[in-house]
Design an enzyme around this catalytic site. Structure first.
Site, PDB file in Angstrom:
ATOM      1  N   GLY A   9       0.885  -1.163   0.000  1.00 41.34           N
ATOM      2  CA  GLY A   9       0.000   0.000   0.000  1.00 41.34           C
ATOM      3  C   GLY A   9       0.918   1.207   0.000  1.00 41.34           C
ATOM      4  O   GLY A   9       1.615   1.477   0.988  1.00 41.34           O
ATOM      5  N   GLY A  11      -0.165   4.287  -0.762  1.00 41.50           N
ATOM      6  CA  GLY A  11      -1.047   5.457  -0.778  1.00 41.50           C
ATOM      7  C   GLY A  11      -0.546   6.508   0.194  1.00 41.50           C
ATOM      8  O   GLY A  11       0.660   6.594   0.481  1.00 41.50           O
ATOM      9  N   VAL A  13      -0.839   7.029   3.599  1.00 40.17           N
ATOM     10  CA  VAL A  13      -0.175   6.657   4.860  1.00 40.17           C
ATOM     11  C   VAL A  13       1.104   5.856   4.597  1.00 40.17           C
ATOM     12  O   VAL A  13       2.158   6.117   5.194  1.00 40.17           O
ATOM     13  CB  VAL A  13      -1.136   5.853   5.779  1.00 40.17           C
ATOM     14  CG1 VAL A  13      -0.417   5.419   7.053  1.00 40.17           C
ATOM     15  CG2 VAL A  13      -2.373   6.686   6.132  1.00 40.17           C
ATOM     16  N   ASP A  33       2.323  -1.899  -4.439  1.00 41.71           N
ATOM     17  CA  ASP A  33       0.933  -1.455  -4.543  1.00 41.71           C
ATOM     18  C   ASP A  33       0.332  -2.088  -5.789  1.00 41.71           C
ATOM     19  O   ASP A  33       1.040  -2.347  -6.768  1.00 41.71           O
ATOM     20  CB  ASP A  33       0.854   0.086  -4.644  1.00 41.71           C
ATOM     21  CG  ASP A  33      -0.516   0.622  -4.288  1.00 41.71           C
ATOM     22  OD1 ASP A  33      -0.659   1.204  -3.190  1.00 41.71           O
ATOM     23  OD2 ASP A  33      -1.461   0.453  -5.095  1.00 41.71           O
ATOM     24  N   ASN A  95     -11.868  -5.559   2.534  1.00 47.14           N
ATOM     25  CA  ASN A  95     -10.520  -5.412   3.086  1.00 47.14           C
ATOM     26  C   ASN A  95      -9.968  -6.734   3.647  1.00 47.14           C
ATOM     27  O   ASN A  95      -8.752  -6.943   3.651  1.00 47.14           O
ATOM     28  CB  ASN A  95     -10.473  -4.279   4.114  1.00 47.14           C
ATOM     29  CG  ASN A  95     -10.418  -2.916   3.413  1.00 47.14           C
ATOM     30  OD1 ASN A  95     -10.192  -2.837   2.202  1.00 47.14           O
ATOM     31  ND2 ASN A  95     -10.626  -1.837   4.148  1.00 47.14           N
ATOM     32  N   VAL A 118      -2.187  -1.600   9.318  1.00 43.46           N
ATOM     33  CA  VAL A 118      -2.682  -0.237   9.515  1.00 43.46           C
ATOM     34  C   VAL A 118      -4.105  -0.085   8.948  1.00 43.46           C
ATOM     35  O   VAL A 118      -4.899   0.722   9.408  1.00 43.46           O
ATOM     36  CB  VAL A 118      -1.740   0.789   8.830  1.00 43.46           C
ATOM     37  CG1 VAL A 118      -2.191   2.222   9.098  1.00 43.46           C
ATOM     38  CG2 VAL A 118      -0.296   0.608   9.306  1.00 43.46           C
ATOM     39  N   HIS A 174      -9.468   0.900  18.003  1.00 50.48           N
ATOM     40  CA  HIS A 174      -9.313   2.127  17.234  1.00 50.48           C
ATOM     41  C   HIS A 174     -10.706   2.632  16.879  1.00 50.48           C
ATOM     42  O   HIS A 174     -11.567   1.853  16.514  1.00 50.48           O
ATOM     43  CB  HIS A 174      -8.516   1.804  15.968  1.00 50.48           C
ATOM     44  CG  HIS A 174      -8.134   3.012  15.183  1.00 50.48           C
ATOM     45  ND1 HIS A 174      -7.605   4.139  15.759  1.00 50.48           N
ATOM     46  CD2 HIS A 174      -8.188   3.261  13.858  1.00 50.48           C
ATOM     47  CE1 HIS A 174      -7.358   5.026  14.819  1.00 50.48           C
ATOM     48  NE2 HIS A 174      -7.696   4.522  13.657  1.00 50.48           N
TER      49      HIS A 174
END
Ligand code: TXD
Length: 316
Positions: A9, A11, A13, A33, A95, A118, A174
């Site tokens: 990933g 992106g 973050v 990615d 996801n 994450v 979270h």
């Protein structure tokens, strides 16, 4: 041998975390990615910053999981955000499927690495990633590091004291059910409660719990990435440099806090092996209620994840 950190990933973050890891000269980085050229381009861009950063570290990128080979730590931010009309369960399903694909790549090319998840919904994704990678990698999650940084920031804004002088942690899950610890928050050793009244502390707790949403509302598109990326990098650094830092980390409890099996954000000593020890802190009555609520929230997420895995016939 030089250390290596893989990022699946690339992106907002993932790229920000990679930039911080390279800027601090912690490790070489690999960006993977599904949008391969984007990852390749960001890696080249980062490498071109090296002469100015005066670091010998470099970055590689693309869509091939082979790029993760020899990674000591792998950070996973791959996922899709919730789209209009999509329920939380739909997002979780998508996801989880992405996490499975990512974990297959990690198992093949970076077995033995410490994996920091994450992607949201964080607690559920850490749980399923640990299932997928059981026996291959240790899996932890980043959320508490960020939530604690936000809590410290708001305590700093309230008192006018440098955030560096503020010690405060956020435990639990979270999202809205997180548990900012007021009872142990201190300003250079002075209990926060002695400097801030209860009403203001309650407001700071609430702002911390809604901290992600506050940024989303301002950005209009996407979510926070500077503080999240830098929080990820602080965990990577603690592990790569064996710093033995206490960082709130999402990890599986094995009897700590009287719980077993569940994944919760808890203070953990982070070093070479990932979580070296979970620290148990005492909670006030108010915090115990929040903690219970958080536990129920995570258990619910874990059970919904189990149903998705069963219904979709996802194999490990
Ligand atoms: O505290 C925390 N845990 C969080 C979590 C703080 C901030 C952001 N949080 C979550 O991290 C957020 O809700 C997302 O689930 C992830 C990543 O956030 P980011 O802002 O970086 O999202 P982007 O910019 O959309 O990046 C996701 C990337 C993007 O480049 C996609 O192309 C890629 O993931 N992606 C994939 N890569 C590889 N393989 C697959 N299958 C794949 N699918 C998407």
């Amino acid at each position: 041998m030089s250390k290596k950190v893989g990022f699946v990933g690339a992106g907002f973050v993932g790229a920000e975390a990679a930039r911080q890891v390279m800027s601090e000269g912690i490790a070489n980085v690999a960006l993977v990615d599904i949008v391969g050229d984007m990852a390749k381009g960001k890696a080249l861009d980062l490498t071109e910053a090296a002469p100015i950063l005066k670091t010998a570290k470099s970055a590689i990128g693309g869509s091939d999981y082979k790029l993760l080979q020899d990674s000591d730590v792998v950070v996973v931010t791959a996922g899709i955000p919730r789209k209009p009309g999509m329920s939380r369960d739909d997002l979780l399903k998508t996801n989880i499927l992405i996490t499975k694909e990512v974990c297959n790549g990690i198992r093949k090319y970076a077995p033995g690495s410490i994996v920091i998840m994450v992607t949201n919904p964080l607690d559920a994704i850490v749980y399923v990633a640990q299932k997928f990678l059981e026996g291959t990698c240790k899996v932890i999650g980043m959320a508490g590091a960020l939530d604690s940084a936000r809590f410290r920031t708001f305590l700093s804004m309230e008192t006018g004291v440098s955030s560096d002088d503020i010690q405060a942690m956020v435990l639990g899950s979270h999202g809205d059910a997180m548990v900012p610890l007021v009872s142990s928050a201190s300003i250079s050793g002075i209990p926060a409660k002695e400097l801030i009244n209860e009403k203001r502390l309650d407001e700071i707790v609430e702002r911390t719990q809604k901290g992600g949403g506050e940024i989303v509302a301002l950005l209009k598109t996407g979510s926070a990435y500077y503080a999240p990326g830098i929080s990820v990098a602080s965990m990577v650094k603690a592990i790569i440099l064996d710093e033995n830092k206490i960082i709130p980390t999402c990890t599986q409890l094995n009897g700590e806090y009287g719980e077993s099996g569940v994944f919760m954000g808890v203070p953990a000593i982070l070093g070479t092996d990932g979580v070296k020890k979970i620290i148990e802190v005492s909670l006030s009555e108010k915090e115990k209620k929040l903690w219970e609520n958080s536990l129920n929230h995570v258990r619910e997420l874990m059970s919904v994840s189990d149903s998705i895995i069963k219904n979709e016939k996802i194999q490990f």
